[in-house]
Design a protein around this motif. Structure first.
Motif, PDB file in Angstrom:
ATOM      1  N   ASP A  10      21.323  45.924 -58.603  1.00 52.44           N
ATOM      2  CA  ASP A  10      19.932  45.871 -59.012  1.00 52.44           C
ATOM      3  C   ASP A  10      19.034  45.604 -57.806  1.00 52.44           C
ATOM      4  O   ASP A  10      19.506  45.384 -56.692  1.00 52.44           O
ATOM      5  CB  ASP A  10      19.749  44.803 -60.094  1.00 52.44           C
ATOM      6  N   VAL A  11      17.753  45.595 -58.046  1.00 51.43           N
ATOM      7  CA  VAL A  11      16.752  45.523 -56.985  1.00 51.43           C
ATOM      8  C   VAL A  11      16.175  44.115 -56.897  1.00 51.43           C
ATOM      9  O   VAL A  11      15.978  43.447 -57.915  1.00 51.43           O
ATOM     10  CB  VAL A  11      15.630  46.542 -57.242  1.00 51.43           C
ATOM     11  N   SER A  12      15.911  43.671 -55.673  1.00 55.42           N
ATOM     12  CA  SER A  12      15.296  42.357 -55.446  1.00 55.42           C
ATOM     13  C   SER A  12      13.817  42.507 -55.127  1.00 55.42           C
ATOM     14  O   SER A  12      13.400  43.440 -54.434  1.00 55.42           O
ATOM     15  CB  SER A  12      15.979  41.628 -54.285  1.00 55.42           C
ATOM     16  N   VAL A  13      13.041  41.579 -55.636  1.00 54.96           N
ATOM     17  CA  VAL A  13      11.632  41.437 -55.277  1.00 54.96           C
ATOM     18  C   VAL A  13      11.544  40.210 -54.373  1.00 54.96           C
ATOM     19  O   VAL A  13      11.764  39.084 -54.821  1.00 54.96           O
ATOM     20  CB  VAL A  13      10.743  41.263 -56.530  1.00 54.96           C
ATOM     21  N   MET A  56       5.664  45.224 -56.376  1.00 51.82           N
ATOM     22  CA  MET A  56       7.065  45.415 -56.006  1.00 51.82           C
ATOM     23  C   MET A  56       7.929  45.589 -57.243  1.00 51.82           C
ATOM     24  O   MET A  56       8.876  46.391 -57.255  1.00 51.82           O
ATOM     25  CB  MET A  56       7.551  44.222 -55.169  1.00 51.82           C
ATOM     26  N   MET A  57       7.612  44.838 -58.301  1.00 57.60           N
ATOM     27  CA  MET A  57       8.380  44.944 -59.539  1.00 57.60           C
ATOM     28  C   MET A  57       8.257  46.342 -60.140  1.00 57.60           C
ATOM     29  O   MET A  57       9.241  46.921 -60.607  1.00 57.60           O
ATOM     30  CB  MET A  57       7.897  43.879 -60.528  1.00 57.60           C
ATOM     31  N   ARG A  84       7.738  49.124 -58.508  1.00 57.11           N
ATOM     32  CA  ARG A  84       8.552  50.043 -57.711  1.00 57.11           C
ATOM     33  C   ARG A  84      10.030  49.860 -58.018  1.00 57.11           C
ATOM     34  O   ARG A  84      10.809  50.820 -58.020  1.00 57.11           O
ATOM     35  CB  ARG A  84       8.280  49.824 -56.214  1.00 57.11           C
ATOM     36  N   ALA A  85      10.418  48.612 -58.293  1.00 56.73           N
ATOM     37  CA  ALA A  85      11.822  48.348 -58.627  1.00 56.73           C
ATOM     38  C   ALA A  85      12.222  49.030 -59.927  1.00 56.73           C
ATOM     39  O   ALA A  85      13.384  49.440 -60.098  1.00 56.73           O
ATOM     40  CB  ALA A  85      12.060  46.839 -58.727  1.00 56.73           C
ATOM     41  N   ILE A 123      15.992  42.510 -62.487  1.00 58.35           N
ATOM     42  CA  ILE A 123      15.236  42.366 -61.246  1.00 58.35           C
ATOM     43  C   ILE A 123      15.477  40.962 -60.719  1.00 58.35           C
ATOM     44  O   ILE A 123      15.328  39.974 -61.442  1.00 58.35           O
ATOM     45  CB  ILE A 123      13.731  42.612 -61.458  1.00 58.35           C
TER      46      ILE A 123
END
Length: 301
Positions: free
Chosen positions: A62-65, A84-85, A87-88, A96
């Protein structure tokens, strides 16, 4: 002389005969070791079948903010955190990870925390000591951002770590502090841990699983103060559960540096002798000096 020449001729003839019997070396094309798309797909299907047979579950990525400044969570829908969220979300993951960063001050250069603080923005990077107002501001802004993630059916994941507030090059993994001891106006729990837990409590209205790492890559504090961190774990679960998320859905743990699990002290991380002998002496000295009941668990004997 003639015998010597005859011997050399015979050796040369023998070598030539052996060489003639060996097959010519085949020159492999440059792409001989590459696999085709079809082969790659077949291998993937075979591996998936084996995982299913053995009961393995795929590890989600998963993606980090990454939140470095107070301003990252300020501004509501226009905050860097929300941007940023969004874009994630394009990666269509399941969760996230909100990467919360606060800062420590080590005024004496002894790997002990002397103060806890934050930095306002990338334009104002001076160390500012935490107070209750700053902790409330951070929690309020983080709540808004996390709630937007929940609106989009994302699980909430968070982990917290401290950076060197004065950029002296010290490593968080070797810094020792008690999360329940005040460093300035607030403790680590009051300044960062609880505000993050409160944000999750108010944002996770769908009551889905929560993954909360109390700290990341900070081995020394964990090994010197294990009882204190155990109490933080209990408090995290209690705070988030107040919002209706069942306690068994609140997964609390720590992230550690895989290579240097115990950072006590940082300058001796490579010493085998330290882990076998010196750590116990250091731990005893530290208990006498500070009255701490914890100990560096990386002493191996």
């Amino acid at each position: 002389m003639a015998a010597r020449i005859l011997l050399l001729v015979l050796v040369a003839a023998l070598v030539a005969a052996v060489a003639a019997q060996e097959p010519a070396e085949q020159v492999q094309p440059a792409d001989a070791n590459l696999i085709t798309a079809e082969q790659q797909m077949q291998r993937g299907q075979e591996m998936a079948a084996k995982r299913q047979l053995l009961g393995y579950k795929p590890i989600p990525i998963d993606v980090s903010v990454v939140l470095l400044f107070m301003s990252d969570v300020e501004g509501g829908e226009n905050s860097p955190c929300v941007q940023m969220m969004k874009r994630a979300l394009e990666f269509k993951g399941r969760a996230i990870n909100f990467f919360v960063t606060a800062y420590y001050a080590d005024y004496n250069g002894d790997n002990r925390v002397d103060g806890l603080g934050y930095k306002q923005s990338h334009l104002e990077k001076s160390f500012r000591a935490f107070n209750w107002d700053a902790a409330y501001r951070f929690s309020k802004g983080l709540t808004y951002c996390m709630k937007r993630a929940v609106d989009n059916n994302m699980y909430i994941v968070t982990h917290i770590h401290l950076d060197d507030g004065y950029d002296k090059g010290t490593w968080r993994n070797g810094v020792i502090f008690n999360p329940n001891q005040k460093y300035g106006a607030l403790t680590f729990w009051e300044a960062v841990g609880k505000p993050t837990a409160l944000a999750i409590k108010d944002a996770n209205y769908k009551k889905r699983d929560v993954y909360y790492a109390m700290q990341a890559e900070m081995g020394a504090t964990l090994f010197y103060h294990p009882a204190a961190w155990s109490s933080v774990m209990s408090m995290v679960k209690s705070v988030i559960a107040q919002g209706g998320t069942p306690r068994n859905r609140v997964k609390v743990g720590v992230n550690i540096n895989w290579e240097k699990i115990c950072g006590c002290p940082a300058e001796l991380l490579y010493s085998v002798y330290y882990y076998n002998v010196s750590a116990r002496r250091m731990m005893q000295w530290d208990q006498q000096r500070t009255g701490s009941q914890g100990g560096c668990a990386c002493s191996s004997n």
